[in-house]
Design an enzyme around this catalytic site. Structure first.
Site, PDB file in Angstrom:
ATOM      1  N   ASN A  90       0.593  -1.299   0.482  1.00 49.83           N
ATOM      2  CA  ASN A  90       0.009  -0.107  -0.404  1.00 49.83           C
ATOM      3  C   ASN A  90       0.680   1.310  -0.064  1.00 49.83           C
ATOM      4  OD1 ASN A  90      -2.505   1.952   0.640  1.00 49.83           O
ATOM      5  ND2 ASN A  90      -0.774   2.213   2.618  1.00 49.83           N
ATOM      6  N   SER A 143      -3.291   3.852  -9.377  1.00 54.97           N
ATOM      7  CA  SER A 143      -3.922   4.812  -8.227  1.00 54.97           C
ATOM      8  C   SER A 143      -4.851   5.069 -10.181  1.00 54.97           C
ATOM      9  CB  SER A 143      -2.615   5.684  -8.927  1.00 54.97           C
ATOM     10  OG  SER A 143      -3.804   7.099  -9.005  1.00 54.97           O
ATOM     11  N   TYR A 155       4.882   9.451 -10.595  1.00 59.21           N
ATOM     12  CA  TYR A 155       3.461   8.864 -10.055  1.00 59.21           C
ATOM     13  C   TYR A 155       2.699   8.018 -11.111  1.00 59.21           C
ATOM     14  CZ  TYR A 155       0.155   8.526  -6.913  1.00 59.21           C
ATOM     15  OH  TYR A 155      -1.718   7.441  -5.819  1.00 59.21           O
ATOM     16  N   ALA A 157       3.068   6.603 -14.542  1.00 59.35           N
ATOM     17  CA  ALA A 157       3.840   5.632 -15.020  1.00 59.35           C
ATOM     18  C   ALA A 157       4.609   5.049 -13.784  1.00 59.35           C
ATOM     19  CB  ALA A 157       5.362   6.484 -15.347  1.00 59.35           C
ATOM     20  N   LYS A 159       3.025   4.139 -11.393  1.00 58.28           N
ATOM     21  CA  LYS A 159       1.542   3.802 -10.889  1.00 58.28           C
ATOM     22  C   LYS A 159       0.986   2.612 -12.213  1.00 58.28           C
ATOM     23  CE  LYS A 159       0.843   4.653  -6.887  1.00 58.28           C
ATOM     24  NZ  LYS A 159       0.345   3.895  -5.233  1.00 58.28           N
TER      25      LYS A 159
HETATM   26  N1  LIG Z   1      -5.221   9.470  -1.595  1.00 59.65           N
HETATM   27  C1  LIG Z   1      -5.047   9.233  -2.977  1.00 59.65           C
HETATM   28  O1  LIG Z   1      -6.453  10.071  -3.298  1.00 59.65           O
HETATM   29  C2  LIG Z   1      -5.089   7.898  -3.970  1.00 59.65           C
HETATM   30  C3  LIG Z   1      -5.122   8.116  -5.004  1.00 59.65           C
HETATM   31  C4  LIG Z   1      -5.157   6.716  -5.436  1.00 59.65           C
HETATM   32  C5  LIG Z   1      -3.655   6.552  -5.441  1.00 59.65           C
HETATM   33  N2  LIG Z   1      -3.259   6.013  -3.474  1.00 59.65           N
HETATM   34  C6  LIG Z   1      -2.322   4.954  -3.501  1.00 59.65           C
HETATM   35  O2  LIG Z   1      -2.840   4.415  -2.408  1.00 59.65           O
HETATM   36  C7  LIG Z   1      -1.809   4.382  -1.906  1.00 59.65           C
HETATM   37  C8  LIG Z   1      -1.675   5.508   0.197  1.00 59.65           C
HETATM   38  O3  LIG Z   1      -2.136   7.262  -0.351  1.00 59.65           O
HETATM   39  P1  LIG Z   1      -2.898   7.200   1.051  1.00 59.65           P
HETATM   40  O4  LIG Z   1      -3.800   8.556   0.061  1.00 59.65           O
HETATM   41  O5  LIG Z   1      -3.447   6.665   2.021  1.00 59.65           O
HETATM   42  O6  LIG Z   1      -1.117   8.067   1.365  1.00 59.65           O
HETATM   43  P2  LIG Z   1      -1.201   8.690   2.049  1.00 59.65           P
HETATM   44  O7  LIG Z   1      -1.873   9.256   3.451  1.00 59.65           O
HETATM   45  O8  LIG Z   1       0.282   9.832   1.716  1.00 59.65           O
HETATM   46  O9  LIG Z   1      -0.077   8.051   3.206  1.00 59.65           O
HETATM   47  C9  LIG Z   1       1.098   6.786   2.718  1.00 59.65           C
HETATM   48  C10 LIG Z   1       1.794   6.149   3.513  1.00 59.65           C
HETATM   49  O10 LIG Z   1       2.874   5.471   2.832  1.00 59.65           O
HETATM   50  C11 LIG Z   1       4.303   5.630   3.680  1.00 59.65           C
HETATM   51  N3  LIG Z   1       5.570   5.918   3.246  1.00 59.65           N
HETATM   52  C12 LIG Z   1       5.861   6.834   1.800  1.00 59.65           C
HETATM   53  N4  LIG Z   1       6.816   6.978   1.354  1.00 59.65           N
HETATM   54  C13 LIG Z   1       7.402   6.142   2.342  1.00 59.65           C
HETATM   55  C14 LIG Z   1       8.791   5.264   2.466  1.00 59.65           C
HETATM   56  N5  LIG Z   1      10.244   5.695   1.951  1.00 59.65           N
HETATM   57  N6  LIG Z   1       8.924   4.261   3.602  1.00 59.65           N
HETATM   58  C15 LIG Z   1       7.941   3.769   3.807  1.00 59.65           C
HETATM   59  N7  LIG Z   1       6.664   4.537   3.466  1.00 59.65           N
HETATM   60  C16 LIG Z   1       6.189   5.139   3.271  1.00 59.65           C
HETATM   61  C17 LIG Z   1       3.635   6.987   4.679  1.00 59.65           C
HETATM   62  O11 LIG Z   1       4.914   6.715   5.961  1.00 59.65           O
HETATM   63  P3  LIG Z   1       5.082   8.164   6.875  1.00 59.65           P
HETATM   64  O12 LIG Z   1       3.761   7.825   7.124  1.00 59.65           O
HETATM   65  O13 LIG Z   1       6.506   8.274   7.358  1.00 59.65           O
HETATM   66  O14 LIG Z   1       5.277   9.041   5.285  1.00 59.65           O
HETATM   67  C18 LIG Z   1       2.326   6.370   4.629  1.00 59.65           C
HETATM   68  O15 LIG Z   1       2.132   5.750   5.998  1.00 59.65           O
HETATM   69  C19 LIG Z   1      -0.705   4.438  -2.265  1.00 59.65           C
HETATM   70  O16 LIG Z   1      -0.233   4.096  -2.824  1.00 59.65           O
HETATM   71  C20 LIG Z   1      -1.302   5.698  -3.244  1.00 59.65           C
HETATM   72  O17 LIG Z   1      -0.325   6.009  -4.104  1.00 59.65           O
HETATM   73  C21 LIG Z   1      -4.009   7.132  -3.439  1.00 59.65           C
END
Ligand SMILES: NC(=O)c1ccc[n+]([C@@H]2O[C@H](COP(=O)([O-])OP(=O)(O)OC[C@H]3O[C@@H](n4cnc5c(N)ncnc54)[C@H](OP(=O)(O)O)[C@@H]3O)[C@@H](O)[C@H]2O)c1
Length: 246
Positions: A90, A143, A155, A157, A159
């Site tokens: 995730n 995504s 991002y 590319a 995904k």
């Molecule tokens: N939110 C959206 O609109 C959306 C849309 C499409 C896809 N996604 C995908 O869904 C997934 C979750 O996204 P989210 O919205 O929950 O994002 P978020 O709120 O920004 O949380 C991101 C998570 O990833 C962790 N992370 C980031 N960089 C890291 C690293 N170098 N090592 C270990 N952990 C790391 C963060 O840990 P920290 O707390 O330590 O930073 C956090 O737990 C992601 O893959 C994202 O690309 C999100």
């Protein structure tokens, strides 16, 4: 839905990962809850959540930008000698929207490390355990940006690369009874989604049939489904959980 299963979930500190952690605990899974850094308040939270749902939750610290850490921590997880039934890749990172002309190649590589290479490495290391037990479910977070290019080149590319990897891995691992799928969320109400500019959020919502952001739990529910036997004949798929994009 997940009773008797052990799952590894990355990015449990907040957002969608936190919702997946809670969804998996509620559904009876034991969990290796991966966060970037060791954090006492997260460990206490895991203890409470585990008690509430009578499951085991093991916090693990792993920075996905560091391949050495990914290898060491995967070894640590395997040293528990538990079957790994589900891996949810995730964790992910996005940076403010800008054009390729303004982007350093270094930034593209850094983004791919977190969003693609490290999840693939973790999959390589943990799927060996699944291959031995001849079962498992691996879930990646892609995504909607993989389809519509609604985010930075690295991002979008990265995904999209996840979707290609899921197709190939499903073929490679299917013979071992391992299913591999992805979830492609649309704009979701987390730090990442809310971190986009107001204009970019408005543009995303204008294309959304349900005209709202997703809730983290709505994405997590798809991860519960894909990790469970309810999806036992589904592999190689990317399920869009995005409110329907026009
Ligand atoms: N939110 C959206 O609109 C959306 C849309 C499409 C896809 N996604 C995908 O869904 C997934 C979750 O996204 P989210 O919205 O929950 O994002 P978020 O709120 O920004 O949380 C991101 C998570 O990833 C962790 N992370 C980031 N960089 C890291 C690293 N170098 N090592 C270990 N952990 C790391 C963060 O840990 P920290 O707390 O330590 O930073 C956090 O737990 C992601 O893959 C994202 O690309 C999100």
């Amino acid at each position: 839905m997940l009773s008797g299963k052990t799952a590894v979930i990355t990015g449990c500190s907040r957002g969608i990962g936190r919702a997946i952690l809670e969804g998996y605990a509620e559904n009876g899974a034991d969990i290796f809850a991966v966060v970037r850094k060791e954090d006492n308040s997260f460990s206490l939270y895991c203890q409470e959540l585990a008690k509430q749902h009578t499951v085991n939750i093991y916090p693990v610290a792993m920075d996905l930008s560091d391949e050495g850490q990914v290898k060491n921590k995967a070894r640590e997880i395997l040293s528990y000698k538990l079957p790994i039934d589900v891996l949810v890749n995730n964790a992910g990172a996005a940076f403010p929207l800008r054009m390729l002309a303004m982007t350093r190649m270094e930034d593209i590589k850094d983004s791919f490390q977190i969003n693609f290479f490290s999840p693939l490495l973790l999959t390589q290391l943990l799927s060996k355990n699944m291959m031995r037990q001849r079962s498992g479910s691996i879930i990646f977070l892609s995504s909607s940006a993989a389809y519509d290019g609604g985010a930075n080149i690295e991002y979008s590319a990265g995904k999209a690369a996840v979707i290609g990897a899921v197709r190939r891995l499903a073929v490679e691992l299917g013979m071992y009874g391992i299913r591999v799928n992805a979830i492609a969320p649309g704009l979701t109400d987390t730090d990442m989604g809310n971190g986009m500019s107001q204009a970019d959020q408005a543009a995303a919502l204008s294309m959304n049939i349900m005209h709202r952001k997703g809730k983290p739990r709505e994405i997590a529910d798809a991860a519960v489904f894909l990790g469970s036997e309810m999806s036992s004949f589904i592999t190689g798929q990317t399920i869009r959980v995005d409110g329907g994009l026009r």
